[in-house]
Design a protein around this motif. Sequence first.
Motif, short mmCIF file in Angstrom:
data_model
loop_
_atom_site.label_atom_id
_atom_site.label_comp_id
_atom_site.label_asym_id
_atom_site.label_seq_id
_atom_site.Cartn_x
_atom_site.Cartn_y
_atom_site.Cartn_z
N SER A 45 -7.61 9.53 2.44
CA SER A 45 -8.81 8.71 2.57
C SER A 45 -8.66 7.29 2.01
O SER A 45 -9.64 6.58 1.84
N ALA A 46 -7.44 6.86 1.75
CA ALA A 46 -7.20 5.50 1.26
C ALA A 46 -6.64 4.64 2.39
O ALA A 46 -5.99 5.14 3.30
N THR A 47 -6.90 3.35 2.30
CA THR A 47 -6.44 2.42 3.34
C THR A 47 -5.24 1.64 2.84
O THR A 47 -4.80 1.80 1.70
N GLU A 48 -4.77 0.74 3.69
CA GLU A 48 -3.64 -0.11 3.31
C GLU A 48 -4.02 -1.10 2.21
O GLU A 48 -3.16 -1.77 1.66
N ASN A 49 -5.30 -1.18 1.86
CA ASN A 49 -5.75 -2.06 0.77
C ASN A 49 -5.77 -1.36 -0.59
O ASN A 49 -6.15 -1.95 -1.58
N ARG A 50 -5.39 -0.11 -0.63
CA ARG A 50 -5.49 0.72 -1.83
C ARG A 50 -4.77 0.12 -3.03
O ARG A 50 -5.22 0.23 -4.16
N PHE A 51 -3.65 -0.54 -2.81
CA PHE A 51 -2.82 -1.02 -3.92
C PHE A 51 -2.99 -2.51 -4.22
O PHE A 51 -2.21 -3.07 -5.00
N ASP A 52 -3.99 -3.15 -3.64
CA ASP A 52 -4.18 -4.59 -3.84
C ASP A 52 -4.28 -4.97 -5.32
O ASP A 52 -3.63 -5.91 -5.77
N ALA A 53 -5.10 -4.25 -6.08
CA ALA A 53 -5.28 -4.57 -7.51
C ALA A 53 -3.99 -4.37 -8.28
O ALA A 53 -3.64 -5.19 -9.15
N LEU A 54 -3.27 -3.30 -7.98
CA LEU A 54 -2.00 -3.03 -8.66
C LEU A 54 -0.99 -4.13 -8.39
O LEU A 54 -0.34 -4.64 -9.31
N ILE A 55 -0.86 -4.53 -7.14
CA ILE A 55 0.10 -5.57 -6.77
C ILE A 55 -0.28 -6.90 -7.42
O ILE A 55 0.57 -7.63 -7.93
N LYS A 56 -1.57 -7.20 -7.45
CA LYS A 56 -2.04 -8.43 -8.08
C LYS A 56 -1.70 -8.42 -9.58
O LYS A 56 -1.24 -9.42 -10.13
N LYS A 57 -1.90 -7.28 -10.22
CA LYS A 57 -1.60 -7.16 -11.65
C LYS A 57 -0.10 -7.30 -11.92
O LYS A 57 0.32 -8.01 -12.84
N ILE A 58 0.72 -6.65 -11.10
CA ILE A 58 2.18 -6.76 -11.26
C ILE A 58 2.62 -8.21 -11.08
O ILE A 58 3.41 -8.74 -11.88
N ASN A 59 2.12 -8.88 -10.05
CA ASN A 59 2.50 -10.27 -9.80
C ASN A 59 2.02 -11.21 -10.90
O ASN A 59 2.66 -12.20 -11.20
N SER A 60 0.88 -10.89 -11.52
CA SER A 60 0.38 -11.76 -12.59
C SER A 60 1.21 -11.64 -13.86
O SER A 60 1.26 -12.56 -14.66
N ARG A 61 1.89 -10.52 -14.04
CA ARG A 61 2.71 -10.30 -15.24
C ARG A 61 4.18 -10.56 -15.02
O ARG A 61 4.97 -10.43 -15.95
#
Length: 118
Positions: A45-61
């Motif tokens: 039930s998850a979409t291709e947007n599921r990991f947006d927050a995780l990827i944003k956090k990884i890129n910010s660090r």
Amino acid sequence: MTLLIFLALLGLAIPSFIWTRQNVKDLARWHNSRLSPVIMIPGSSATENRFDALIKKINSRSQKKHSLLKVKVYNDGTIKYSGKINAKDNEPFIVVGFENNKDGYSNILKQAKNKKDQ
């Protein structure tokens, strides 16, 4: 006799030299184009947007920002892409989502049947 041995060694050396040069050339090309993507598949039930927050956090660090390519696979077999892999990014994120992302055994059987029919 010595001439025969010399010709035999020469006959072995030339193909070996050619093969080695080609092999080194192929290995260098493979090494220089090495890509190590992080591939993420969202769960039920998850979409291709599921990991947006995780990827944003990884890129910010991270000092190096990683590119993102999203792939959506539709039930009819068509594929839609968004985002891109930057030319110098050897570790991009690739997220693959599916139109039919529901959970349950009956849905898994349906997905398998759809795949078989295509």
